[in-house]
Design an enzyme around this catalytic site. Structure first.
Site, short mmCIF file in Angstrom:
data_model
loop_
_atom_site.label_atom_id
_atom_site.label_comp_id
_atom_site.label_asym_id
_atom_site.label_seq_id
_atom_site.Cartn_x
_atom_site.Cartn_y
_atom_site.Cartn_z
N THR A 181 0.78 -1.23 0.00
CA THR A 181 0.00 0.00 0.00
C THR A 181 0.82 1.29 0.00
O THR A 181 1.97 1.30 0.41
CB THR A 181 -0.84 -0.07 1.30
N ARG A 232 -11.40 -9.92 -2.96
CA ARG A 232 -10.81 -9.68 -1.63
C ARG A 232 -10.63 -8.19 -1.40
O ARG A 232 -10.14 -7.46 -2.25
CB ARG A 232 -9.47 -10.39 -1.52
N VAL A 233 -11.04 -7.72 -0.24
CA VAL A 233 -10.85 -6.33 0.16
C VAL A 233 -10.04 -6.33 1.45
O VAL A 233 -10.40 -7.01 2.42
CB VAL A 233 -12.19 -5.61 0.38
N GLY A 234 -8.94 -5.59 1.46
CA GLY A 234 -8.11 -5.49 2.65
C GLY A 234 -8.51 -4.32 3.52
O GLY A 234 -9.66 -3.87 3.52
N THR A 261 -0.26 0.47 6.67
CA THR A 261 0.24 -0.38 5.60
C THR A 261 0.67 -1.71 6.21
O THR A 261 1.08 -1.76 7.38
CB THR A 261 1.41 0.28 4.86
N GLY A 262 0.59 -2.77 5.45
CA GLY A 262 0.98 -4.08 5.96
C GLY A 262 -0.02 -5.14 5.57
O GLY A 262 -0.74 -5.00 4.58
N HIS A 263 -0.11 -6.19 6.36
CA HIS A 263 -1.01 -7.30 6.07
C HIS A 263 -2.44 -6.88 6.38
O HIS A 263 -2.82 -6.70 7.54
CB HIS A 263 -0.61 -8.52 6.89
N GLY A 264 -3.25 -6.72 5.34
CA GLY A 264 -4.58 -6.15 5.48
C GLY A 264 -5.49 -6.88 6.43
O GLY A 264 -6.22 -6.26 7.22
#
Length: 310
Positions: free
Chosen positions: A169, A197-199, A220-223
């Site tokens: 992101t 898929r939506v984060g 930011t990172g793993h959604g």
């Protein structure tokens, strides 16, 4: 009141061959946003301008640098939020918009809703005359090669976000001369993600949040991990309890790591002009511009400075 602009280009294991371009990209975007503030523009205008610059840069996973989902398609998510009114706009799973952050702002300003998704978001874009582009023009040849190489390993991607070919992101936060704060976040998601898929990046309180009473954050990172702990709002909650921006961010990221084993990063700014850039991944490209000059970093504990050219 001193204006401040902070941007990030994603928290992940940024490889050496992308490091210089990533840092250069966030520095350019931060200066772009800060120039808006210097001209008397609002924090909202500044974060949109900064994120548009990142979306136009193919180094990053947003807009023109988007990664591909499991079917080899682009699905973009974005959010923008005004700390003065708590107004917010977001879009998810759009596939033919070069600057989804601007579509998110249109949702905020031209509809009674916060989030539009997929076909509905694209229909709205058409209804307001926003330019569209073929989805394949948003994808680099390097991304196509990486997708083909790794398309059989989608499960591993989801389980090991910090792998070398994860991608992430972009975002921005700002405070203007009136003390108003704003945030914006934009992403193409995770390579080989499931269709639809939506984060976190389009979800208020997770991928971003802005409130003049506290501050603004872009994550930011793993959604999936960020969603589970509502990271942006969690950081602001710690600030409300008296923690500094850096401590609030570090505590929240550490909690996410301990609780759901998620890694990531965040940028934050306060209405008084304090700012922080914090991450628990191997690297995060970030840059900030304040009255002292231009700051930037990539590796942990790296905080470099340049004077702004006059």
């Amino acid at each position: 009141m001193s204006a401040v602009m902070v941007v990030h280009g994603g928290a992940w294991a940024i490889p050496h061959d992308l490091a210089e371009a990533s840092v250069d990209g966030v520095k350019v975007a931060a200066c772009e946003g800060f120039s808006v503030l210097q001209r008397g523009g609002s924090a909202l205008d500044a974060v949109e301008a900064a994120v548009r610059a990142l979306e136009d840069n193919t180094v990053f996973d947003a807009g023109h640098g988007a990664v591909l989902n499991a079917d080899g398609e682009v699905e973009l998510d974005a959010i923008i939020m005004d700390g003065r009114t708590l107004a917010s706009g977001a879009v998810s799973s759009v596939n033919n918009i070069a600057n989804p952050v601007s579509l998110a702002r249109a949702v905020m300003e031209k509809t009674a809703h916060v989030l539009l998704t997929s076909r509905g978001a694209n229909l709205f874009a058409e209804s307001i005359g926003m330019a569209t582009v073929p989805g394949d023009t948003l994808v680099t040849e390097n991304e196509r090669k990486a997708w083909r190489k790794n398309k059989n390993f989608a499960t591993e991607v989801m389980e090991d976000f910090n792998c070398q070919w994860a991608h992430d992101t972009v975002g921005a936060v700002a405070v203007d001369s009136a003390g108003n704060v704003a945030c914006a976040t934009s992403t193409g998601g995770i390579r080989n993600k499931m269709v639809g898929r939506v984060g976190d990046s389009s979800i208020i309180g997770a991928g971003g949040y802005a409130d003049n009473l506290i501050g603004a954050v872009s994550c930011t990172g793993h959604g999936e991990s960020i969603l589970k702990v509502t990271l942006a709002r969690l950081i602001l909650s710690h600030i409300e309890q008296g923690k500094s921006l850096a401590d609030a961010s570090q505590l929240s990221l550490q909690y996410m790591g301990d609780r759901v084993r998620g890694a990531g990063g965040a940028i934050a700014v306060s209405p008084s002009g304090q700012w922080a850039a914090t991450f628990t991944t191997e690297r995060m490209a970030w840059s900030a511009v304040d009255h002292d000059g231009l700051w930037y970093g990539l590796d942990p504990n790296e905080r470099l400075k340049e004077q702004l050219s006059q």
